[in-house]
Structure formats: structure tokens, C-alpha cells
Design an enzyme around this catalytic site. Structure first.
Site, PDB file in Angstrom:
ATOM      1  N   GLY A 211      -1.451  80.403  48.507  1.00 35.45           N
ATOM      2  CA  GLY A 211      -2.057  80.436  47.195  1.00 35.45           C
ATOM      3  C   GLY A 211      -1.783  79.194  46.378  1.00 35.45           C
ATOM      4  O   GLY A 211      -1.059  78.287  46.803  1.00 35.45           O
ATOM      5  N   THR A 212      -2.386  79.146  45.193  1.00 38.77           N
ATOM      6  CA  THR A 212      -2.221  78.040  44.263  1.00 38.77           C
ATOM      7  C   THR A 212      -1.387  78.526  43.083  1.00 38.77           C
ATOM      8  O   THR A 212      -1.594  79.622  42.568  1.00 38.77           O
ATOM      9  CB  THR A 212      -3.583  77.542  43.758  1.00 38.77           C
ATOM     10  OG1 THR A 212      -4.369  77.139  44.882  1.00 38.77           O
ATOM     11  CG2 THR A 212      -3.419  76.358  42.812  1.00 38.77           C
ATOM     12  N   VAL A 213      -0.436  77.689  42.659  1.00 36.92           N
ATOM     13  CA  VAL A 213       0.471  78.064  41.576  1.00 36.92           C
ATOM     14  C   VAL A 213       0.134  77.270  40.320  1.00 36.92           C
ATOM     15  O   VAL A 213      -0.051  76.045  40.379  1.00 36.92           O
ATOM     16  CB  VAL A 213       1.942  77.813  41.979  1.00 36.92           C
ATOM     17  CG1 VAL A 213       2.882  78.252  40.852  1.00 36.92           C
ATOM     18  CG2 VAL A 213       2.278  78.564  43.271  1.00 36.92           C
TER      19      VAL A 213
ATOM     20  N   LEU B 205       0.399  73.579  39.508  1.00 37.16           N
ATOM     21  CA  LEU B 205       1.708  73.079  39.921  1.00 37.16           C
ATOM     22  C   LEU B 205       1.734  72.709  41.396  1.00 37.16           C
ATOM     23  O   LEU B 205       2.543  71.882  41.816  1.00 37.16           O
ATOM     24  CB  LEU B 205       2.786  74.143  39.643  1.00 37.16           C
ATOM     25  CG  LEU B 205       3.006  74.532  38.180  1.00 37.16           C
ATOM     26  CD1 LEU B 205       4.027  75.658  38.077  1.00 37.16           C
ATOM     27  CD2 LEU B 205       3.468  73.327  37.364  1.00 37.16           C
ATOM     28  N   GLY B 206       0.866  73.332  42.176  1.00 37.28           N
ATOM     29  CA  GLY B 206       0.839  73.027  43.593  1.00 37.28           C
ATOM     30  C   GLY B 206       0.058  74.075  44.363  1.00 37.28           C
ATOM     31  O   GLY B 206      -0.233  75.161  43.855  1.00 37.28           O
TER      32      GLY B 206
ATOM     33  N   LYS C  16       1.018  82.551  40.579  1.00 37.92           N
ATOM     34  CA  LYS C  16       0.459  82.254  41.901  1.00 37.92           C
ATOM     35  C   LYS C  16      -0.781  83.099  42.159  1.00 37.92           C
ATOM     36  O   LYS C  16      -0.719  84.329  42.172  1.00 37.92           O
ATOM     37  CB  LYS C  16       1.496  82.506  43.002  1.00 37.92           C
ATOM     38  CG  LYS C  16       0.959  82.195  44.407  1.00 37.92           C
ATOM     39  CD  LYS C  16       2.063  82.075  45.439  1.00 37.92           C
ATOM     40  CE  LYS C  16       2.653  83.397  45.814  1.00 37.92           C
ATOM     41  NZ  LYS C  16       3.613  83.280  46.937  1.00 37.92           N
TER      42      LYS C  16
ATOM     43  N   ASP D 133      11.304  82.938  56.069  1.00 40.39           N
ATOM     44  CA  ASP D 133      10.659  81.644  55.779  1.00 40.39           C
ATOM     45  C   ASP D 133      11.554  80.782  54.890  1.00 40.39           C
ATOM     46  O   ASP D 133      11.099  80.206  53.905  1.00 40.39           O
ATOM     47  CB  ASP D 133       9.303  81.870  55.132  1.00 40.39           C
ATOM     48  CG  ASP D 133       8.364  80.663  55.300  1.00 40.39           C
ATOM     49  OD1 ASP D 133       8.645  79.822  56.178  1.00 40.39           O
ATOM     50  OD2 ASP D 133       7.375  80.563  54.562  1.00 40.39           O
TER      51      ASP D 133
ATOM     52  N   GLY E 122      -0.085  76.025  48.238  1.00 35.28           N
ATOM     53  CA  GLY E 122       0.591  76.275  49.498  1.00 35.28           C
ATOM     54  C   GLY E 122      -0.299  77.056  50.445  1.00 35.28           C
ATOM     55  O   GLY E 122      -1.504  77.202  50.217  1.00 35.28           O
ATOM     56  N   ALA E 123       0.311  77.552  51.515  1.00 32.77           N
ATOM     57  CA  ALA E 123      -0.453  78.250  52.542  1.00 32.77           C
ATOM     58  C   ALA E 123      -1.057  79.550  52.035  1.00 32.77           C
ATOM     59  O   ALA E 123      -2.094  79.996  52.530  1.00 32.77           O
ATOM     60  CB  ALA E 123       0.452  78.541  53.739  1.00 32.77           C
TER      61      ALA E 123
END
Length: 586
Positions: free
Chosen positions: A313-315, A307-308, A329, A426, A310-311
């Protein structure tokens, strides 16, 4: 034969002498699958054998009688009472039970009163705009037909007979005042009622617990509640877990959710990775999945299900063993001690919150040095993706405003309802996820921290996302609830403009969106940066609404944190902007 007879008699005698061998109460189910609350503590539960029964629906909604439960703590419940014109005043009786009743400090809003009611505990200056908002006459500024009733604090609860004898015909709604810890005023919870609850009889509290005794407003009998003393955790009841030594700041979390992550020097803050994870596992109450189960759910972490990234981890999308879709995640740098701290921190915080606009944590996996977090599936991506047109064709203003309200309410809940408060640290549009119905939910608690009740700030190295960071926090490392307020102000400007928080393709003086917005709003040039998607606006009311939201954002972005409003105030103002001056009659 004589031996058998003697044996049976001895068994009967044993049972009569030692009745504790037999459980005095049948099993009480205290888990509501799919609910954010997930697990409740004694005396609450979801089966008829529980002392105070709650209802758990198939979609995870928790209610008591027919009222949805928003909050629950060691002495009160907050339940919804939506605005409804023409609701008979006698329907207030549904809020009274052998174990609960409305507390005296509710502001019960009534219609068509023949008497002049002057018992409202809220100042008229606060009630006037609230009454104006929910007026049912369809006339702007007319609130004389709505009256406010509150009880006598000496009796603790609202007297049902006094309310029904007030000369009013209809029960419109409820409003509950909420004290703002860092201001001199109060904010309002609209369309809700606060219920105080109790157990019947004389005190049956455990050692190291405080008992509050009072008279039941229902039958005049004895009633009580228990609460662990400072320095102890548990529910405080003799019939349940009682109290044990622990961090006093954990009391509320322990009571509500049956667990509390306690700081243990030398274990989670030092030592080897496996020791940290072992300690984390022992404190986790959510489901723990094996790595094999996660690999099966994601087809071996297939690229097709990504799905994407990020800083942290990967989801991936995945289907759990129970058939439930989830966002999974997988944390990056999984041997890094800081990442392990963030994982365990997020697990403990998300396991202890209960709000419809916070992403639910469904489970985790800590097998073989893999740290994996499993969240509810949010199919419509992030708010950022929609604002940047990476998904969809654009969001209309009413949808954007609703999302802003939902986000503000979630943050206000973290700041004001949780004890100790939680600072997200955040808040940004890419951390706002959208479900099937485009309901906004705040996600990613990896950097979140518990606030210290005795202090106004926490000293910590600046972490977060450029463009959203509190400028004062960046200068002095002081973290407070107002740091989240600043970040939310940036999100509000994103919602209005659809511009990125930081964009180096813009002119040098306009790279930072917050600075650009402060300049434009301050000079009365907001229209220059309103999202072009919103500009073909025919309704003046919509344009006015955008400008009012911009004014709220302007206050949130004040450099001096003391000048920023608390999130409870922000949430209330946004709600009032949305409804305008009239709520349609149901």
C-alpha cells in the site's frame, strides 16, 4: 393523593427488592487514550471507582503508584524499577498495596549488606554477570557489594519485613527470571519487578472459571483471582463479563484487551469480500473512521502528503479530527481477498499487543471497499533510510546499538510474552520506524501469524522479503520464532555495515548480505565490512562493542534453526553489550 403515595411506596419497595436495578459501582473508565494498551479489563481501570486503579498520563504511559507498567496479565504486572544507587531499602514498601505485592520469584538487588544473603532463586552463574553490569562502585568485575534476595515460593510473595531485616541499606534494582520455552535455561528482565495482584474477599468467579484462593500478604485476609477454563474466553469475574465459549488460545488476549479475533470457517476464509469486511468490523475494537474523514485528513490522498509506497500500500501523512498526526496506509488491490485477510490480520494483532517498541495502530477505515490502516506518526522514517543515507548524515554506534536493543526487545515480547506467541515473518530494516526521539519501533504486521503453542512450527508457504528469509524456512516451509531470529540477524549486520540485504551491484558471491557476513566474521575479517561512517573509531570499547554485536548476529544467522538463540537471550546479550560492565550511579 393516595394514589401518588401508593406509587412512591411501591417504587421504594421495588428498589429494596431488586437492588440490581441500581449499579453497585460507579462507572469505571478502562480506556487510556494514546496508550498501546488502550483498553484494560476488569478489575483494572483508570478511575477511582475501579477495583484496582491504574494511572494514565497525557502521553499514554500507564503506571501503578509511581511505577511504569510494562506488562499486564491475568495474575501479574511487570513494572519498572530502574537502577538507582543509594535508594533506601524502605522504598520497597511502595511496591506493596491492598491489591498487589512483589512475587517470591523476584530477584531483588540490594547494596551494602552486613549479612550474607543466600536466598536468591537465580543461579549464581546467571546473577554474576548481571550484578557486574549494574555495580555502582565504578570498578569493572566487582559485584561483591551487591546482593540478591528472593522469597519463599510457599508464601507466593516477598515478605517485606524479611527483606528489610536482611542487613542491607539500599534497594538497587530488580531482576525477574523468564523461562524460555524452547531452552533449558532462563533469561533475565533487568530493572523490573513482578507484582502479583488479587481481589479481596472470598471467590466471586463466574461459571466456567477457575478461582485461585490465597492469603493476602498485606493483612492476612482472604484474597482471590479468577481465570476462565480452557475453551472459554472472558475475564472470569461474576461482577464483569464472566466466561463464554471460545478459543482457549484467545484467553489471554481477551482478558487483557477485551477482544479476541476468533477463527470462523466459511466467513473470513471464504465468501465474498463484503462478508469478510462485515465480519471484520464486528470484531474490531479500535476506532473506525469513515472514508470521508480519511480523505479530509489526507487532503484527498494528496501526493504532497505521500510518505512512501510499499508492496501492500501507499502511506500518507494526515491529521485526524482530534488534531493527532498519523501515518495512513491505503491498501493496494483492495478487492483482493488475500489483502483483506492481511488487513484484518494486522488489525487484530496490533490491537492486542502492548510494547513501546511496536508501532501503535490508532484506527482503521473499511468503508466502500477501501481498507485503510492508521498508525502513530513516525517522523524520522525507517532504519533502512538512515543506514543508506537517504535520510540524515549517518547514525553513530551508540544510537545504532540502542535501536538494535529496542527491536530485539519488541520481537522477544511477541515471541515470549504473547500467548499464543506472534511470529512477525517480515523483520527488516525498512519495517523499523523511528519516532521523534529516534526510538525504534517494529511495524508492518500484515504477514504476522499467531504461533501454535502445542507445536514447534507452522507450515505455510514462504512469504517475506528476499535476503531476510530463514533459509531453512524456505526449504521446508516450517515457520517458528527462529525464523524471526534469522531476519533480525540480517538487520544486525545491516546496522554494522550499512549494506543492503540484497545488492546485485556487489560481486556474485556477495549479493546476499547474510552469506557475506557469515564468511567475513567466520574468517575474522569483520573490519572489512564495517560501515566506513563508523571506522574513525578512537575508543577501543566501541570497536569491541561492534565485534560483540557481530558475534550475536553470527549466531542468529545459523543455518540450523535449533542453533539460533531465542530472542529473549539475544535481547539480554545486546543490553549487556550496551551497558558494558558498569551502569553510572544516579
Amino acid at each position: 393523593m393516595t394514589t401518588l403515595k401508593t406509587f412512591i411506596i411501591s417504587i421504594i419497595i421495588s428498589i429494596s427488592i431488586f437492588p440490581s436495578f441500581i449499579s453497585p459501582n460507579p462507572y469505571c473508565n478502562q480506556t487510556c487514550p494514546g496508550s498501546i494498551l488502550n483498553h484494560v479489563q476488569y478489575p483494572f481501570g483508570f478511575s477511582s471507582s475501579c477495583e484496582i486503579q491504574l494511572n494514565c498520563t497525557s502521553n499514554g504511559t500507564i503506571s501503578i503508584n509511581e511505577f511504569t507498567v510494562h506488562e499486564l496479565n491475568h495474575e501479574e504486572l511487570l513494572v519498572s524499577l530502574p537502577t538507582m544507587c543509594g535508594r533506601p531499602i524502605e522504598s520497597l514498601h511502595h511496591l506493596y498495596n491492598n491489591h498487589y505485592a512483589p512475587t517470591y520469584d523476584n530477584a531483588i538487588l540490594l547494596e551494602n549488606c552486613t549479612k550474607n544473603i543466600q536466598t536468591c532463586k537465580l543461579p549464581e552463574t546467571m546473577m554474576q554477570p548481571s550484578l557486574e553490569v549494574i555495580d555502582c562502585n565504578g570498578q569493572k568485575g566487582v559485584y561483591g557489594n551487591v546482593s540478591c534476595y528472593s522469597g519463599d515460593k510457599n508464601s507466593m510473595f516477598l515478605d517485606y519485613e524479611n527483606v528489610t531485616k536482611s542487613g542491607c541499606r539500599f534497594l538497587l534494582s530488580g531482576t525477574v527470571p523468564k523461562i524460555n520455552g524452547d531452552t533449558l535455561g532462563v533469561s533475565l528482565h533487568l530493572q523490573v519487578v513482578k507484582l502479583g495482584w488479587w481481589l479481596k474477599g472470598r471467590c466471586k468467579c463466574s461459571d466456567d472459571a477457575i478461582c485461585t484462593e490465597f492469603v493476602s500478604p498485606i493483612d492476612g485476609g482472604d484474597a482471590y483471582r479468577c481465570r476462565c477454563k480452557d475453551g472459554f474466553v472472558g475475564d472470569g469475574y461474576e461482577a464483569s463479563s464472566g466466561c463464554r465459549k471460545g478459543s482457549s488460545s484467545c484467553n489471554t488476549l481477551k482478558y487483557l484487551f477485551g477482544h479476541c479475533k476468533e477463527h470462523r470457517p466459511g466467513v473470513l476464509l471464504g465468501g465474498k469480500t463484503r462478508r469478510r469486511l462485515s465480519e471484520a468490523k464486528s470484531a474490531i475494537t479500535i476506532p473506525i473512521y469513515s472514508l470521508k474523514e480519511i480523505e479530509k485528513a489526507t487532503n484527498g490522498f494528496s501526493e504532497k502528503q505521500k510518505l512512501g509506497t510499499g508492496a501492500y500500500g501507499t502511506v500518507y501523512s494526515g491529521k485526524l479530527s482530534k488534531g493527532e498526526y498519523a501515518a495512513i496506509k491505503r491498501i493496494k488491490h483492495r478487492h483482493d481477498s488475500d489483502n483483506i485477510d492481511q488487513v484484518t490480520n494486522e488489525i487484530n494483532l496490533l490491537s492486542s499487543v502492548n510494547h513501546p517498541n511496536l508501532v501503535r495502530l490508532l484506527g482503521c477505515s473499511l468503508d466502500k471497499d477501501d481498507q485503510i490502516l492508521i498508525y502513530e506518526f513516525m517522523p524520522n522514517g525507517t532504519l533502512s533510510q538512515h543506514l543508506q543515507r537517504e535520510r540524515g548524515d549517518g547514525l553513530h554506534w551508540p544510537v545504532r546499538l540502542t535501536m538494535a536493543i529496542e527491536i530485539s526487545q519488541a520481537i522477544a515480547y511477541l515471541h515470549s510474552t504473547m500467548n499464543p506467541p506472534i511470529y512477525h515473518r517480515d523483520i527488516k530494516s525498512s519495517n523499523i520506524l523511528l519516532n521523534y526521539n529516534y526510538t525504534a519501533k517494529v511495524a508492518d504486521f500484515g504477514l504476522s501469524r499467531l504461533g501454535i503453542v502445542e507445536s514447534s512450527h507452522i507450515s505455510t508457504a514462504p512469504q517475506g522479503t528476499p535476503g531476510y528469509l530463514d533459509p531453512q524456512y524456505y526449504e521446508n516451509f516450517h515457520l517458528s520464532d527462529k525464523s524471526d531470529v534469522y531476519s533480525f540477524g540480517v538487520v544486525l549486520i545491516e546496522i554494522i555495515t550499512a549494506l543492503k540485504a540484497v545488492d546485485f551491484s556487489r560481486q556474485h558471491s556477495e549479493v546476499n548480505l547474510a552469506s557475506l557476513a557469515i564468511d567475513k566474521i567466520g574468517r575474522g575479517l569483520l573490519d572489512d565490512i564495517i560501515d566506513p561512517f563508523l571506522k574513525p573509531i578512537k575508543e577501543t570499547s566501541i570497536l569491541n562493542s561492534i565485534h560483540k554485536v557481530a558475534e550475536v548476529a553470527f549466531r542468529c544467522l545459523a543455518f540450523d534453526s535449533s542453533m539460533r538463540p531465542p530472542m529473549t537471550e539475544v535481547a539480554t546479550e545486546l543490553q549487556q553489550i550496551k551497558v558494558g560492565n558498569v551502569v553510572p550511579c544516579k
